[in-house]
Design a protein around this motif. Structure first.
Motif, PDB file in Angstrom:
ATOM      1  N   LEU A  98       4.363   3.223 -12.938  1.00 11.55           N
ATOM      2  CA  LEU A  98       3.692   1.950 -13.175  1.00 11.55           C
ATOM      3  C   LEU A  98       4.652   0.782 -12.959  1.00 11.55           C
ATOM      4  O   LEU A  98       4.286  -0.233 -12.340  1.00 11.55           O
ATOM      5  N   ALA A  99       5.889   0.930 -13.439  1.00  8.35           N
ATOM      6  CA  ALA A  99       6.881  -0.133 -13.242  1.00  8.35           C
ATOM      7  C   ALA A  99       7.162  -0.341 -11.755  1.00  8.35           C
ATOM      8  O   ALA A  99       7.226  -1.486 -11.278  1.00  8.35           O
ATOM      9  N   GLY A 100       7.306   0.741 -11.021  1.00  8.06           N
ATOM     10  CA  GLY A 100       7.595   0.630  -9.599  1.00  8.06           C
ATOM     11  C   GLY A 100       6.458   0.011  -8.809  1.00  8.06           C
ATOM     12  O   GLY A 100       6.680  -0.851  -7.942  1.00  8.06           O
ATOM     13  N   SER A 101       5.228   0.416  -9.089  1.00 12.98           N
ATOM     14  CA  SER A 101       4.083  -0.107  -8.340  1.00 12.98           C
ATOM     15  C   SER A 101       3.811  -1.570  -8.692  1.00 12.98           C
ATOM     16  O   SER A 101       3.499  -2.376  -7.809  1.00 12.98           O
ATOM     17  N   ALA A 112       3.574  10.033  -7.619  1.00 13.42           N
ATOM     18  CA  ALA A 112       4.523  10.324  -8.698  1.00 13.42           C
ATOM     19  C   ALA A 112       3.890  10.230 -10.079  1.00 13.42           C
ATOM     20  O   ALA A 112       4.410  10.795 -11.048  1.00 13.42           O
ATOM     21  N   ALA A 113       2.766   9.521 -10.171  1.00 16.51           N
ATOM     22  CA  ALA A 113       2.150   9.259 -11.475  1.00 16.51           C
ATOM     23  C   ALA A 113       1.517  10.522 -12.060  1.00 16.51           C
ATOM     24  O   ALA A 113       1.107  11.426 -11.323  1.00 16.51           O
ATOM     25  N   PRO A 114       1.429  10.595 -13.384  1.00 19.63           N
ATOM     26  CA  PRO A 114       0.760  11.732 -14.032  1.00 19.63           C
ATOM     27  C   PRO A 114      -0.751  11.607 -13.905  1.00 19.63           C
ATOM     28  O   PRO A 114      -1.254  10.521 -13.618  1.00 19.63           O
ATOM     29  N   ILE A 133       0.839  -1.203   0.000  1.00 18.80           N
ATOM     30  CA  ILE A 133       0.000   0.000   0.000  1.00 18.80           C
ATOM     31  C   ILE A 133       0.871   1.248   0.000  1.00 18.80           C
ATOM     32  O   ILE A 133       0.599   2.208  -0.742  1.00 18.80           O
ATOM     33  N   PHE A 134       1.936   1.264   0.805  1.00 18.74           N
ATOM     34  CA  PHE A 134       2.797   2.444   0.835  1.00 18.74           C
ATOM     35  C   PHE A 134       3.471   2.693  -0.513  1.00 18.74           C
ATOM     36  O   PHE A 134       3.438   3.812  -1.036  1.00 18.74           O
ATOM     37  N   VAL A 135       4.124   1.658  -1.065  1.00 18.43           N
ATOM     38  CA  VAL A 135       4.874   1.858  -2.306  1.00 18.43           C
ATOM     39  C   VAL A 135       3.935   2.282  -3.433  1.00 18.43           C
ATOM     40  O   VAL A 135       4.248   3.204  -4.211  1.00 18.43           O
ATOM     41  N   CYS A 136       2.780   1.651  -3.528  1.00 19.29           N
ATOM     42  CA  CYS A 136       1.825   2.026  -4.579  1.00 19.29           C
ATOM     43  C   CYS A 136       1.282   3.435  -4.338  1.00 19.29           C
ATOM     44  O   CYS A 136       1.043   4.184  -5.295  1.00 19.29           O
ATOM     45  N   GLY A 172      14.233   0.132  -3.440  1.00 21.76           N
ATOM     46  CA  GLY A 172      15.511   0.063  -4.135  1.00 21.76           C
ATOM     47  C   GLY A 172      15.354  -0.118  -5.629  1.00 21.76           C
ATOM     48  O   GLY A 172      16.097   0.479  -6.424  1.00 21.76           O
ATOM     49  N   PHE A 173      14.378  -0.916  -6.039  1.00 17.92           N
ATOM     50  CA  PHE A 173      14.116  -1.116  -7.464  1.00 17.92           C
ATOM     51  C   PHE A 173      13.695   0.198  -8.124  1.00 17.92           C
ATOM     52  O   PHE A 173      14.171   0.540  -9.214  1.00 17.92           O
TER      53      PHE A 173
END
Length: 430
Positions: free
Chosen positions: A186-189, A155-157, A146-149, A408-409
């Motif tokens: 999108l890649a990160g989430s 950050a998303a547009p 939940i946090f990372v997403c 980190g990713f």
């Protein structure tokens, strides 16, 4: 000149540290630092004009905050968010991959529209967390997801506040960021969702539906989808017909979409209460935007901002590439949005001077910053996540540690975007 600017930076640092030691909030601590710096610079007087001008620096950004969050709260109160979550669970409960994919997209929407990861946590975090729990994912992994997403949704547009503030400070139009920000967020989430939640079991449909709130009986895809269609149309219309459509501005677009959400709601909404709750929720966020504007104005007036810019632009490029992945998140944890104009502007000017693609470079940095929202002393999104999910584990040993690999990713791919900005310039679009 250098001595005076250095003295102002020293006063800011000491004043901020003392205010934090006295348990003042980040917003008040930054205001104390700005006032102390203004008094020292002016020899005892308070430059009222600059304080007022600074407080209005990010007025347009604050309007976007308020109108976008009000829009999302209307969708939530009308039962639209619950309808979407239940619809995803019902449609894809037999396919773990598809269920996780669409839950990720749902998590990205609130922050992408408002620029605030905390909004994602408060509007859809609990509901998605419930579904993930019934998919056999542990509590600490659910909280990390939940946090990372939520961070990636901020950050998303189309609304990335770090990019908007840094672009405004460097006289750079906020155009062309959509695709780079979308690819990175999108890649990160998706990595976070599938790395932390890829293994488990299918959704326990009956149990999950019992835990999820029931939307109004008249709620359907048209009622929940039409306000978003209107919003997307208004955003795209100016680009499709640039010479025929007047400049509407994002706040007005969100107001129009909110009107459609109210009209299409299957139940009567308490508009004044929702508006009041929205303002109360956003007071810390709007407050810090006002204080950031004041602080940046005073730093520019005294030369302190120029000294920081000089220090940044004289660093070797390899030092920046090797250190920004750590500096940017940590600075976000310390100062939140203030780091975008403070560090982002000189960095963008430096990268542009070096012949790098400024849009790709700023997009990369604007994805690194929200990762720091889990770090103290502010940890705004991190704290919102553990409170909203009623997380019972240890903040650092369980929650933060579990989030480290996805973080980190994200920092790795953002750094690669930074280094290879010219090669990735084909991503720059509207």
């Amino acid at each position: 000149m250098y001595f005076h600017a250095g003295l102002i930076l020293f006063v800011i640092a000491v004043s901020f540290g003392v205010a934090k030691a006295l348990k003042l909030s980040v917003e008040l601590s930054m205001l104390v630092a700005a006032l102390a710096a203004a008094i020292v610079h002016s020899g005892g007087a308070i430059p009222v004009r600059h304080l007022v001008e600074g407080s209005f620096t990010y007025l347009d950004v604050c309007l976007i905050f308020i109108t976008a969050t009000f829009f999302m709260n209307l969708i939530k109160e009308s039962g639209g968010v619950a309808f979407l979550v239940r619809g995803i669970v019902k449609a894809f409960h037999k396919s773990r991959v598809l269920c996780l994919f669409f839950l990720t997209l749902l998590l990205l929407i609130p922050g992408a529209l408002t620029g605030s990861g905390a909004t994602t946590v408060l509007t859809v975090g609990t509901l998605v967390g419930t579904v993930l729990t019934y998919m056999g994912i542990s509590e600490k992994r659910v909280a990390a997801i939940i946090f990372v997403c939520a961070a990636m949704s901020a950050a998303a547009p189309p609304v990335n506040l770090w990019a908007m503030m840094a672009a405004a400070g460097s006289n750079m139009p906020y155009v062309g960021f959509f695709i780079p920000l979308l690819v990175l967020s999108l890649a990160g989430s998706l990595f976070a969702m599938f790395f932390l939640g890829g293994k488990g079991k299918k959704v326990e449909l009956d149990e999950a539906l019992k835990e999820l709130p029931e939307p109004p009986a008249k709620m359907n895809w048209i009622r929940v989808g039409m306000p978003f269609v209107v919003l997307i149309f208004l955003i795209m219309a100016g680009r499709i017909w640039p010479h025929s459509i007047p400049t509407l501005g994002l706040p007005f677009m969100f107001v129009v979409a909110s009107i459609f959400a109210i009209i299409l709601s299957p139940k009567k909404l308490e508009i004044l209460r929702i508006a009041s709750d929205t303002i109360n929720t956003l007071i810390p966020l709007v407050g810090i935007m006002i204080v950031v504007g004041i602080l940046i104005q005073i730093m520019a007036l005294s030369g302190a901002r120029g000294l920081i810019s000089l220090a940044v632009v004289t660093l070797p490029m390899w030092v920046l590439f090797a250190a920004l992945w750590l500096i940017l998140p940590v600075s976000e944890g310390l100062l939140q949005y203030a780091v975008a104009p403070l560090l982002g502007v000189p960095l963008i000017l430096l990268f542009n001077m070096k012949g790098m693609d400024a849009i790709i470079a700023l997009s990369a940095m604007a994805v690194m910053w929200p990762v720091g929202d889990i770090l103290p002393p502010t940890a705004v999104v991190g704290r919102a996540t553990v409170m909203e999910l009623k997380f019972k584990g240890h903040y650092y040993r369980d929650f933060l540690k579990t989030s480290l690999i996805p973080m980190g990713f994200i920092l790795l791919i953002a750094t690669l975007f930074l280094i290879f900005s010219n090669e990735l310039s084909f991503l720059v679009g509207g």
